[in-house]
Design an enzyme around this catalytic site. Sequence first.
Site, PDB file in Angstrom:
ATOM      1  N   GLU A 175     113.607  54.224 -14.184  1.00 40.86           N
ATOM      2  CA  GLU A 175     114.912  53.844 -14.751  1.00 40.86           C
ATOM      3  C   GLU A 175     115.590  52.689 -14.014  1.00 40.86           C
ATOM      4  O   GLU A 175     116.768  52.783 -13.626  1.00 40.86           O
ATOM      5  CB  GLU A 175     115.821  55.077 -14.805  1.00 40.86           C
ATOM      6  CG  GLU A 175     115.229  56.203 -15.651  1.00 40.86           C
ATOM      7  CD  GLU A 175     116.028  57.489 -15.641  1.00 40.86           C
ATOM      8  OE1 GLU A 175     115.503  58.508 -16.158  1.00 40.86           O
ATOM      9  OE2 GLU A 175     117.163  57.502 -15.122  1.00 40.86           O
ATOM     10  N   GLU A 279     108.401  62.512 -20.886  1.00 39.94           N
ATOM     11  CA  GLU A 279     109.460  63.532 -20.735  1.00 39.94           C
ATOM     12  C   GLU A 279     109.940  63.991 -22.112  1.00 39.94           C
ATOM     13  O   GLU A 279     111.131  64.030 -22.395  1.00 39.94           O
ATOM     14  CB  GLU A 279     110.634  62.952 -19.909  1.00 39.94           C
ATOM     15  CG  GLU A 279     110.236  62.403 -18.549  1.00 39.94           C
ATOM     16  CD  GLU A 279     111.408  61.901 -17.720  1.00 39.94           C
ATOM     17  OE1 GLU A 279     111.150  61.212 -16.720  1.00 39.94           O
ATOM     18  OE2 GLU A 279     112.576  62.215 -18.071  1.00 39.94           O
TER      19      GLU A 279
END
Length: 393
Positions: A175, A279
Amino acid sequence: MRLHKTLLATSLLTATLAYSCNDSQQNANATTTETQPASAAPASLKAAFEGEFTIGAALNGQQAMGRDADATPVITQHFNSLTAENIMKWGPIHPEPDKYNFEPADALVALSEQNNMELIGHTLVWHNQTPDWVFENGKGKPASKAQLLQRMEEHIRKVAGRYKGKVHGWDVVNEALNDDGTLRQSRWLTIAGEEYLERAYRLANEVDPEAELYYNDYNMWKPAKRDGAILLVGNLQEKGIRVDGIGMQGHWGLENPSIAQIEESIIAFSKLGKVMITELDIDVLPNPSNRNGADIDATFEFDAQYNVYTDGLPDSLQQKLAQRYADIFALFQKHSDKISRVTFWGVSDKNSWLNDWPIKGRTSYPLLFDRNYQPKPALEAVLQSVNKQANAQ
Ligand code: G3I
């Protein structure tokens, strides 16, 4: 940074154009699954996708240490890949400068070895769940660039070094981008500059040359973010820095993103290496309109209007969830030449992070197994999607 922005601006323009024109034609051939007679579904998720991609789950500390007796049989029956949901992150595994907490991660390594599962390390460098001491000089001031990079080096040597040969692949950096494709103004960037990205991948490669190295992020279906990730990874690869693949987290909803949007990113990222869905979960709950992505800090006060299925998920929603998962897995199979792994972010609805995000204390239903680790209709739909795909070919 400047270079990153200008290059980004130009490519964004082209992508948006490309995106808008072929969205409609892709919808036309989007993979929908009509009802056909059910033939014997594969016995498990891992059997269903054998030879196509590995199928995994993120485990919490209790599950990793075998202390969740109901979870273990589901984990070993259905999955051949494991990711640490939290226990290999900087905060949990390296809480203080000279203190490491390896026990939960060691147990996860043992579980993966005992069951011949690939283990995914998540994550070495992230702006979240990283203790403040990492970014400070001990006098409450920001650390220097040299101090921060030294700490990153020590951490990667210690953690990736300990699991050398045991971890199949690492989410080296997680991220690092904003949704507009620019670099996230994290303390990694503001203190060490873009160099932290290069250093992290060079170090991980040096410490464990056999482990695959990934860049991982959410909202990677968004054209601007996709282009930012392609630039970030492309720049590193151009400098001869090894990045083997890109992880699309896959924290999606029942309708968004569209199959076409997901497909566009899978194809684009496959040009740079392996693509992984890292995810996966599908949020079925109503949310405040500006709920976005998976930024753990973007939370909202509890409001009962967003916690509407406390006594179970209505069958109509179960069917919608099943159809959504079947469509998504039909897409993954269509691109199994590009996708090396699909990991669910959790095993059952019971422990999903979506029970506490973006609103704490909700009853969510994002996965294939219910709170008693019993299969939901969505599991059957995913297993059946295999047959349908096979019949369609
Ligand atoms: O371990 C402490 C415990 O000691 C304490 O009693 C408890 C009190 O709240 O907190 C526990 O820590 C929690 C930790 O999960 C372990 O359960 C943190 O508060 C909580 O914030 C943390 O949430 C995790 C979140 O990342 C943190 O950012 C979620 O479980 C985890 O699913 C989530 O995963 C991230 C991926 O790593 C990256 N992509 C997005 C994804 C969802 O945010």
